[in-house]
Design an enzyme around this catalytic site. Structure first.
Site: not given
Ligand code: IMP
Ligand code: MG
Length: 210
Positions: A74, A129, A132, A135-137, A188
């Protein structure tokens, strides 16, 4: 008479010596109207904000051994723009992560590309990108921390504060956005829409939450 661009990105005959005319419009381009509800952030808004982020990052890393670590996929469009505004010596190494939801609760991270470059002693700039749930970061920051960098800073283009599940320190944020599913400028839905030059909101009937 000069040819006028009718919208961003469609100025096919704009004279190069005059530069591309930017017309701000939040209307969804006709070809995307059945899929997108709105344009949330225009190309021009993104361009200005990316330059501001890059100025701050440059200022904070003068003299540092900077290693930029963007998360695939992303970030690719954002990075292509941001990197050209970073006026610093740096190294670049992407990390690949996919997340799969198991049921509705837990989320399993799978690493699709590991880091190749040496992290120890460097100033790492982790770039994603969108922030949200966090968890990823949170997971990536922990993993990078174990590689003994001098310091880790984190940059995200978009932030959805309402969705946070984990506390994640971030140093550079492009835009805080509402809790809607967005696509474009690298983001995406089911691997589509990454090529849109703006950030748009998907029609809710196109989006089936995982
Ligand atoms: P987290 O681990 O929930 O913070 O998710 C982060 C990842 O979820 C991002 O790197 C995106 O790939 C995906 N993501 C979360 N929200 C969106 C969105 O609104 N559109 C597209 N991808 C998203
Ligand atoms: Mg991503």
């Amino acid at each position: 008479m000069t040819t006028r661009a009718t919208s961003e990105g469609t100025a096919s005959r704009a004279p190069v010596e005059a530069g591309r005319r930017i017309v701000r419009r939040n209307v969804v381009p006709a070809q995307w109207r059945s899929e997108l509800k709105s344009v949330l952030i225009t190309e021009a808004q993104i361009r200005r904000r990316v330059a501001e982020l890059a100025r701050a990052i440059t200022r904070d890393h003068v003299g540092a051994d900077l290693l930029v670590v963007p998360v695939l996929t992303g970030t690719i469009v954002f990075m292509a723009d941001l990197l050209r505004h970073l006026h610093l010596p740096l190294r670049l190494d992407f990390v690949g992560v996919s997340s799969y939801r198991e049921g509705t609760e837990s989320r399993q991270l799978t690493f699709t590309k590991e880091l190749r470059l040496e992290v120890a002693g460097s100033d790492v700039l982790l770039v994603d990108d969108i922030l949200d749930t966090g968890n990823t970061l949170a997971e990536l920051q922990a993993r990078l921390g174990r590689l003994k960098p001098r310091r880790v800073r984190t940059c995200v283009l978009l932030n959805k504060p309402d969705r946070r599940e984990r506390d994640v320190p971030v140093d550079y944020v492009g835009f805080d956005i509402p809790n809607e599913f967005v696509v474009g400028y690298g983001l995406d839905y089911a691997e589509r829409y990454r090529n849109l030059p703006f950030v748009g909101v998907l029609h809710p009937d196109r989006y089936a939450p995982a």
